[in-house]
Design a protein around this motif. Sequence first.
Motif, mmCIF file in Angstrom:
data_model
loop_
_atom_site.group_PDB
_atom_site.id
_atom_site.type_symbol
_atom_site.label_atom_id
_atom_site.label_comp_id
_atom_site.label_asym_id
_atom_site.label_seq_id
_atom_site.Cartn_x
_atom_site.Cartn_y
_atom_site.Cartn_z
ATOM 1 N N MET A 93 15.194 -11.821 52.524
ATOM 2 C CA MET A 93 15.877 -11.021 51.501
ATOM 3 C C MET A 93 16.762 -9.961 52.148
ATOM 4 N N ASN A 94 16.219 -9.254 53.152
ATOM 5 C CA ASN A 94 16.987 -8.198 53.809
ATOM 6 C C ASN A 94 18.197 -8.776 54.536
ATOM 7 N N ASN A 95 17.970 -9.952 55.203
ATOM 8 C CA ASN A 95 19.086 -10.588 55.901
ATOM 9 C C ASN A 95 20.180 -11.009 54.930
ATOM 10 N N SER A 96 19.767 -11.541 53.761
ATOM 11 C CA SER A 96 20.728 -11.957 52.729
ATOM 12 C C SER A 96 21.495 -10.769 52.196
ATOM 13 N N SER A 97 20.770 -9.653 51.952
ATOM 14 C CA SER A 97 21.412 -8.443 51.427
ATOM 15 C C SER A 97 22.390 -7.859 52.430
ATOM 16 N N SER A 98 21.968 -7.784 53.691
ATOM 17 C CA SER A 98 22.861 -7.232 54.717
ATOM 18 C C SER A 98 24.073 -8.134 54.934
ATOM 19 N N GLY A 99 23.872 -9.471 54.792
ATOM 20 C CA GLY A 99 24.993 -10.397 54.936
ATOM 21 C C GLY A 99 26.027 -10.218 53.841
ATOM 22 N N SER A 100 25.571 -10.060 52.582
ATOM 23 C CA SER A 100 26.500 -9.854 51.463
ATOM 24 C C SER A 100 27.198 -8.514 51.581
ATOM 25 N N ASP A 101 26.466 -7.484 52.057
ATOM 26 C CA ASP A 101 27.094 -6.175 52.269
ATOM 27 C C ASP A 101 28.172 -6.251 53.342
ATOM 28 N N GLY A 102 27.882 -7.012 54.397
ATOM 29 C CA GLY A 102 28.873 -7.172 55.452
ATOM 30 C C GLY A 102 30.117 -7.899 54.974
ATOM 31 N N LEU A 103 29.911 -8.917 54.110
ATOM 32 C CA LEU A 103 31.037 -9.653 53.548
ATOM 33 C C LEU A 103 31.895 -8.754 52.676
ATOM 34 N N ARG A 104 31.222 -7.932 51.822
ATOM 35 C CA ARG A 104 31.969 -6.998 50.975
ATOM 36 C C ARG A 104 32.737 -5.991 51.810
ATOM 37 N N SER A 105 32.110 -5.522 52.884
ATOM 38 C CA SER A 105 32.771 -4.560 53.765
ATOM 39 C C SER A 105 34.013 -5.179 54.409
ATOM 40 N N THR A 106 33.892 -6.424 54.852
ATOM 41 C CA THR A 106 35.032 -7.115 55.468
ATOM 42 C C THR A 106 36.158 -7.331 54.455
ATOM 43 N N MET A 107 35.788 -7.728 53.227
ATOM 44 C CA MET A 107 36.795 -7.926 52.177
ATOM 45 C C MET A 107 37.501 -6.619 51.857
ATOM 46 N N TYR A 108 36.725 -5.532 51.789
ATOM 47 C CA TYR A 108 37.329 -4.233 51.470
ATOM 48 C C TYR A 108 38.274 -3.784 52.586
ATOM 49 N N GLN A 109 37.880 -4.019 53.842
ATOM 50 C CA GLN A 109 38.751 -3.664 54.957
ATOM 51 C C GLN A 109 40.041 -4.480 54.923
ATOM 52 N N ASN A 110 39.933 -5.756 54.537
ATOM 53 C CA ASN A 110 41.134 -6.589 54.414
ATOM 54 C C ASN A 110 42.047 -6.089 53.297
ATOM 55 N N LEU A 111 41.444 -5.658 52.183
ATOM 56 C CA LEU A 111 42.231 -5.101 51.090
ATOM 57 C C LEU A 111 42.930 -3.816 51.512
ATOM 58 N N GLU A 112 42.221 -2.970 52.240
ATOM 59 C CA GLU A 112 42.826 -1.734 52.738
ATOM 60 C C GLU A 112 43.983 -2.032 53.683
ATOM 61 N N ALA A 113 43.774 -3.018 54.569
ATOM 62 C CA ALA A 113 44.834 -3.393 55.513
ATOM 63 C C ALA A 113 46.059 -3.921 54.777
ATOM 64 N N TYR A 114 45.825 -4.741 53.741
ATOM 65 C CA TYR A 114 46.938 -5.260 52.933
ATOM 66 C C TYR A 114 47.673 -4.124 52.230
ATOM 67 N N ALA A 115 46.910 -3.205 51.609
ATOM 68 C CA ALA A 115 47.521 -2.094 50.873
ATOM 69 C C ALA A 115 48.362 -1.223 51.801
ATOM 70 N N LEU A 116 47.858 -0.955 53.000
ATOM 71 C CA LEU A 116 48.600 -0.123 53.950
ATOM 72 C C LEU A 116 49.857 -0.834 54.442
ATOM 73 N N ALA A 117 49.734 -2.138 54.752
ATOM 74 C CA ALA A 117 50.900 -2.900 55.222
ATOM 75 C C ALA A 117 51.972 -2.960 54.146
ATOM 76 N N TYR A 118 51.541 -3.194 52.905
ATOM 77 C CA TYR A 118 52.528 -3.291 51.819
ATOM 78 C C TYR A 118 53.126 -1.933 51.497
ATOM 79 N N TRP A 119 52.377 -0.839 51.713
ATOM 80 C CA TRP A 119 52.878 0.519 51.422
ATOM 81 C C TRP A 119 54.203 0.759 52.136
ATOM 82 N N TYR A 120 54.342 0.277 53.366
ATOM 83 C CA TYR A 120 55.566 0.507 54.142
ATOM 84 C C TYR A 120 56.723 -0.363 53.659
#
Length: 360
Positions: free
Chosen positions: A1-28
């Motif tokens: 359960m803990n491994n599954s939870s940490s895996g989903s949290d890591g996936l969400r974190s990676t997706m959010y970082q990708n969204l931030e990177a996209y938003a910053l790149a498009y800002w310019y």
Amino acid sequence: MNNSSSGSDGLRSTMYQNLEAYALAYWYMHPYISLIICTFGISTNIVNIAILCQKKMINSINCILTGIAISDILTMLDYVPYAMHFYLLTDLHDTLRRYTYTWSHYLAVHSCLSITTHTISLWLAVLMSAIRYFFIRSRGRWNISVSRTRAAIVAVYVASIIVCIPNYVVTDVLPVYLPTHNATVYRIKNLQIYLKNSTTMNAINVWLFILVGKAMPCVLICVFGCFLLKTLRQSQQLSESLKLTATSRRMRAHKRTTVMLLAIITMFIISELPSAILVLISVFQEGFFMDYYMLFADTLDMLSLTNNAINFIMYCIMSRQFRDCLCENLPLCHATYSQYKSARTSEGNTRAGNTAQICH
């Protein structure tokens, strides 16, 4: 359960970082793209108004399209200084120059005006799709007069301003002291979309914005769009059964107009529905507005600006009457258009003569 939870949290974190990177790149890129679209959209919407207000072009639908063009011009005129100052002339971290007293008050006006003009355009699109649906459904027997259409357009403008009054009330500019710079800047009071522990006025503003400014017009546009598609298919079947009669030719002309209006309606849905969905999620999900919605803000602005600017292209591609009137009023192509029109007329007469001989 803990491994599954940490895996989903890591996936969400990676997706959010990708969204931030996209938003910053498009800002310019955003200011350059938006300024090009605004320059094109302002000039072409002025042309739209000039053509649609020609005496032979005046009808109820074209009056509504003129009302939309005016709203679009206001939106884009207001967006130009916003893009210039907050994207080109100042950096993301240049807080002192970005948020002066004057520019923060302009930002408050920009926010209120853009919400108002978007509300106006959406409800004019609803009015246009409803009028066209009832006209097609009645096979041309029901038609609203130009004077009544103009009164309805004015009513939409006034009602939209009234609906946005709570937004004008809650929008405020507050001084913020920055100890690191030993200076005071001015920031707009954060709009509290998440309604837990919200004030009554803020809750009224949010629900009016979501329901009247976003959800209701989007739903109505979708409903009338589906009705128009259905009646369009029915009229097409009837037109095919009538062969080459005068009624058939009229129905084909109405079909071209309806298809153009469906294209305009589709652009409204594409540009406004994503924003409506994200704002609705923000009401029930704490932190969603600042954490996620703001990452898409520039992209959503671009969708709206594209919708503001694209109508001229649609008219030129899909409306022969608009193209003809445009060519008649452009000095550069007036002579060429006159030759083309006379050639088309003589060709039509030749075909009519051949048909008469065959029928005889």
